[in-house]
Design a protein around this motif. Structure first.
Motif, PDB file in Angstrom:
ATOM      1  N   ASN A  63       0.823  -1.195   0.000  1.00  9.06           N
ATOM      2  CA  ASN A  63       0.000   0.000   0.000  1.00  9.06           C
ATOM      3  C   ASN A  63       0.859   1.247   0.000  1.00  9.06           C
ATOM      4  O   ASN A  63       1.999   1.242   0.463  1.00  9.06           O
ATOM      5  N   CYS A  64       0.261   2.314  -0.477  1.00 12.46           N
ATOM      6  CA  CYS A  64       0.978   3.577  -0.593  1.00 12.46           C
ATOM      7  C   CYS A  64      -0.053   4.702  -0.491  1.00 12.46           C
ATOM      8  O   CYS A  64      -1.141   4.585  -1.055  1.00 12.46           O
ATOM      9  N   THR A  65       0.285   5.762   0.222  1.00  7.45           N
ATOM     10  CA  THR A  65      -0.587   6.935   0.264  1.00  7.45           C
ATOM     11  C   THR A  65       0.190   8.149  -0.209  1.00  7.45           C
ATOM     12  O   THR A  65       1.417   8.220  -0.054  1.00  7.45           O
ATOM     13  N   TYR A  66      -0.514   9.112  -0.786  1.00 11.49           N
ATOM     14  CA  TYR A  66       0.124  10.339  -1.253  1.00 11.49           C
ATOM     15  C   TYR A  66      -0.653  11.528  -0.711  1.00 11.49           C
ATOM     16  O   TYR A  66      -1.859  11.452  -0.476  1.00 11.49           O
ATOM     17  N   SER A  67       0.058  12.628  -0.523  1.00 15.98           N
ATOM     18  CA  SER A  67      -0.554  13.755   0.181  1.00 15.98           C
ATOM     19  C   SER A  67      -1.126  14.828  -0.744  1.00 15.98           C
ATOM     20  O   SER A  67      -2.016  15.574  -0.340  1.00 15.98           O
ATOM     21  N   ASN A  68      -0.621  14.919  -1.967  1.00 15.52           N
ATOM     22  CA  ASN A  68      -1.051  15.977  -2.875  1.00 15.52           C
ATOM     23  C   ASN A  68      -2.250  15.532  -3.693  1.00 15.52           C
ATOM     24  O   ASN A  68      -2.114  14.686  -4.584  1.00 15.52           O
ATOM     25  N   SER A  69      -3.399  16.098  -3.399  1.00 17.06           N
ATOM     26  CA  SER A  69      -4.620  15.670  -4.075  1.00 17.06           C
ATOM     27  C   SER A  69      -4.618  16.025  -5.560  1.00 17.06           C
ATOM     28  O   SER A  69      -5.418  15.494  -6.327  1.00 17.06           O
ATOM     29  N   ALA A  70      -3.709  16.909  -5.973  1.00 20.69           N
ATOM     30  CA  ALA A  70      -3.633  17.288  -7.386  1.00 20.69           C
ATOM     31  C   ALA A  70      -2.665  16.404  -8.164  1.00 20.69           C
ATOM     32  O   ALA A  70      -2.349  16.712  -9.316  1.00 20.69           O
ATOM     33  N   SER A  71      -2.203  15.333  -7.560  1.00 23.88           N
ATOM     34  CA  SER A  71      -1.257  14.453  -8.246  1.00 23.88           C
ATOM     35  C   SER A  71      -1.875  13.903  -9.520  1.00 23.88           C
ATOM     36  O   SER A  71      -3.075  13.620  -9.580  1.00 23.88           O
ATOM     37  N   GLN A  72      -1.022  13.756 -10.524  1.00 27.02           N
ATOM     38  CA  GLN A  72      -1.513  13.481 -11.872  1.00 27.02           C
ATOM     39  C   GLN A  72      -1.350  12.036 -12.305  1.00 27.02           C
ATOM     40  O   GLN A  72      -2.243  11.472 -12.940  1.00 27.02           O
ATOM     41  N   CYS A 114       6.667   3.110  -4.803  1.00 28.59           N
ATOM     42  CA  CYS A 114       5.454   3.814  -5.219  1.00 28.59           C
ATOM     43  C   CYS A 114       5.876   5.196  -5.695  1.00 28.59           C
ATOM     44  O   CYS A 114       6.662   5.883  -5.018  1.00 28.59           O
ATOM     45  N   VAL A 115       5.396   5.606  -6.845  1.00 26.26           N
ATOM     46  CA  VAL A 115       5.875   6.842  -7.461  1.00 26.26           C
ATOM     47  C   VAL A 115       4.694   7.673  -7.944  1.00 26.26           C
ATOM     48  O   VAL A 115       3.765   7.145  -8.554  1.00 26.26           O
ATOM     49  N   VAL A 116       4.772   8.962  -7.695  1.00 29.15           N
ATOM     50  CA  VAL A 116       3.693   9.882  -8.049  1.00 29.15           C
ATOM     51  C   VAL A 116       4.282  11.056  -8.818  1.00 29.15           C
ATOM     52  O   VAL A 116       5.368  11.536  -8.476  1.00 29.15           O
ATOM     53  N   ILE A 117       3.586  11.493  -9.834  1.00 27.48           N
ATOM     54  CA  ILE A 117       3.922  12.793 -10.445  1.00 27.48           C
ATOM     55  C   ILE A 117       2.963  13.791  -9.813  1.00 27.48           C
ATOM     56  O   ILE A 117       1.742  13.731 -10.028  1.00 27.48           O
ATOM     57  N   ALA A 118       3.534  14.670  -9.003  1.00 32.46           N
ATOM     58  CA  ALA A 118       2.719  15.572  -8.200  1.00 32.46           C
ATOM     59  C   ALA A 118       2.054  16.626  -9.057  1.00 32.46           C
ATOM     60  O   ALA A 118       2.556  16.993 -10.110  1.00 32.46           O
ATOM     61  N   GLY A 119       0.936  17.102  -8.607  1.00 35.94           N
ATOM     62  CA  GLY A 119       0.271  18.196  -9.285  1.00 35.94           C
ATOM     63  C   GLY A 119       1.022  19.487  -9.051  1.00 35.94           C
ATOM     64  O   GLY A 119       1.874  19.590  -8.187  1.00 35.94           O
ATOM     65  N   GLY A 120       0.742  20.463  -9.862  1.00 34.63           N
ATOM     66  CA  GLY A 120       1.345  21.777  -9.687  1.00 34.63           C
ATOM     67  C   GLY A 120       2.659  21.945 -10.395  1.00 34.63           C
ATOM     68  O   GLY A 120       3.280  22.992 -10.340  1.00 34.63           O
ATOM     69  N   THR A 121       3.116  20.888 -11.056  1.00 34.21           N
ATOM     70  CA  THR A 121       4.332  21.019 -11.858  1.00 34.21           C
ATOM     71  C   THR A 121       4.005  20.557 -13.270  1.00 34.21           C
ATOM     72  O   THR A 121       3.156  19.694 -13.462  1.00 34.21           O
ATOM     73  N   SER A 122       4.711  21.113 -14.196  1.00 30.32           N
ATOM     74  CA  SER A 122       4.470  20.696 -15.574  1.00 30.32           C
ATOM     75  C   SER A 122       5.573  19.792 -16.080  1.00 30.32           C
ATOM     76  O   SER A 122       5.505  19.306 -17.195  1.00 30.32           O
ATOM     77  N   TYR A 123       6.575  19.579 -15.247  1.00 29.73           N
ATOM     78  CA  TYR A 123       7.772  18.942 -15.790  1.00 29.73           C
ATOM     79  C   TYR A 123       7.952  17.496 -15.404  1.00 29.73           C
ATOM     80  O   TYR A 123       8.974  16.911 -15.660  1.00 29.73           O
ATOM     81  N   GLY A 124       6.967  16.876 -14.799  1.00 27.64           N
ATOM     82  CA  GLY A 124       7.078  15.443 -14.563  1.00 27.64           C
ATOM     83  C   GLY A 124       8.071  15.057 -13.511  1.00 27.64           C
ATOM     84  O   GLY A 124       8.809  14.090 -13.683  1.00 27.64           O
ATOM     85  N   LYS A 125       8.107  15.786 -12.407  1.00 27.43           N
ATOM     86  CA  LYS A 125       8.970  15.399 -11.288  1.00 27.43           C
ATOM     87  C   LYS A 125       8.400  14.144 -10.646  1.00 27.43           C
ATOM     88  O   LYS A 125       7.248  14.123 -10.206  1.00 27.43           O
ATOM     89  N   LEU A 126       9.193  13.075 -10.608  1.00 20.67           N
ATOM     90  CA  LEU A 126       8.779  11.849  -9.940  1.00 20.67           C
ATOM     91  C   LEU A 126       9.037  11.987  -8.445  1.00 20.67           C
ATOM     92  O   LEU A 126      10.138  12.338  -8.033  1.00 20.67           O
ATOM     93  N   THR A 127       8.016  11.712  -7.638  1.00 19.45           N
ATOM     94  CA  THR A 127       8.171  11.702  -6.187  1.00 19.45           C
ATOM     95  C   THR A 127       8.025  10.260  -5.724  1.00 19.45           C
ATOM     96  O   THR A 127       6.988   9.629  -5.961  1.00 19.45           O
ATOM     97  N   PHE A 128       9.061   9.746  -5.082  1.00 20.25           N
ATOM     98  CA  PHE A 128       9.128   8.345  -4.697  1.00 20.25           C
ATOM     99  C   PHE A 128       8.791   8.167  -3.231  1.00 20.25           C
ATOM    100  O   PHE A 128       9.159   8.986  -2.383  1.00 20.25           O
TER     101      PHE A 128
END
Lengths: 112, 113
Positions: free
Chosen positions: A22-31, A88-102
């Motif tokens: 399981n994995c949770t992420y904090s940014n609700s705008a994650s893409q 678990c990897v997320v591309i966070a919302g609010g960026t246009s450049y595809g920063k991977l957050t692990f």
């Protein structure tokens, strides 16, 4: 709170077992959402993307719950070769450049 | 294999020194991202280069800098090395910036003594 949180494990399971991460992420705008696999002292490799409708690739099933900001990975019929760290990897919302957050990764060991 | 290469494979430096790490992107990819992975942690985003310009930056100090060349290969430079800079440094290339899949190179393992 970390942007992406995972249970670090380790998970030790016998061959043939079913295991879920399981994995949770904090940014609700994650893409975009992914699971990567990383073998010891190697680079991360894309295992699968994760879609809201859920997706399956052989023994691997990924699920995304946007309302709960939760991602899961299910591995059925575990093999010895599945032993690795699962990221678990997320591309966070609010960026246009595809920063991977692990996340920090979950260690899986499959034993005979 | 992803076609992304990095050099050197391993490197040992002492505190205060400077280091340059190199990455060759996969053919047809114009975007390179750099990540730092400390032991037992997931990779942390350092910055991204798109068409030779810095296109986004993570929470790293200015002593971490980079370049991208016309052939889209890239360098990561770290000045005034600190012990905590010891890590695996990964570069990832993608066909475009945004949500395109990123393919990782094998990494450079840096040890700072």
């Amino acid at each position: 709170r970390k942007e992406v949180e995972q249970d670090p494990g380790p998970f030790n399971v016998p061959e043939g077992a079913t295991v879920a991460f399981n994995c949770t992420y904090s940014n609700s705008a994650s893409q975009s959402f992914f699971w990567y696999r990383q073998d010891c002292r190697k680079e991360p490799k894309l295992l699968m993307s994760v879609y809201s409708s859920g997706n399956e690739d052989g023994r691997f099933t990924a699920q995304l719950n946007r309302a709960s900001q939760y991602i899961s990975l299910l591995i059925r019929d575990s093999k010895l070769g599945d032993s690795a760290t699962y990221l678990c990897v997320v591309i966070a919302g609010g960026t246009s450049y595809g920063k991977l957050t692990f996340g920090q990764g979950t260690i899986l060991t499959v034993h005979p | 294999e992803t076609g992304v290469t990095q050099s050197p494979t391993h490197l040992i430096k002492t505190r205060g020194q400077q280091v340059t790490l190199r990455c060759s992107s996969q053919s047809g990819h114009n975007t390179v991202s750099w990540y730092q992975q400390a032991l037992g942690q997931g990779p942390q985003f350092i910055f991204q280069y798109y068409r030779e310009e810095e296109n986004g930056r993570g929470n790293f100090p200015p002593r971490f800098s980079g370049l991208q060349f016309p052939n889209y290969s890239s360098e990561l430079n770290v000045n005034a090395l600190e012990l905590d800079d010891s890590a695996l440094y990964l570069c990832a290339s993608s066909q475009r910036t945004g949500t395109d899949t990123q393919y990782f190179g094998p990494g450079t393992r840096l040890t700072v003594l």
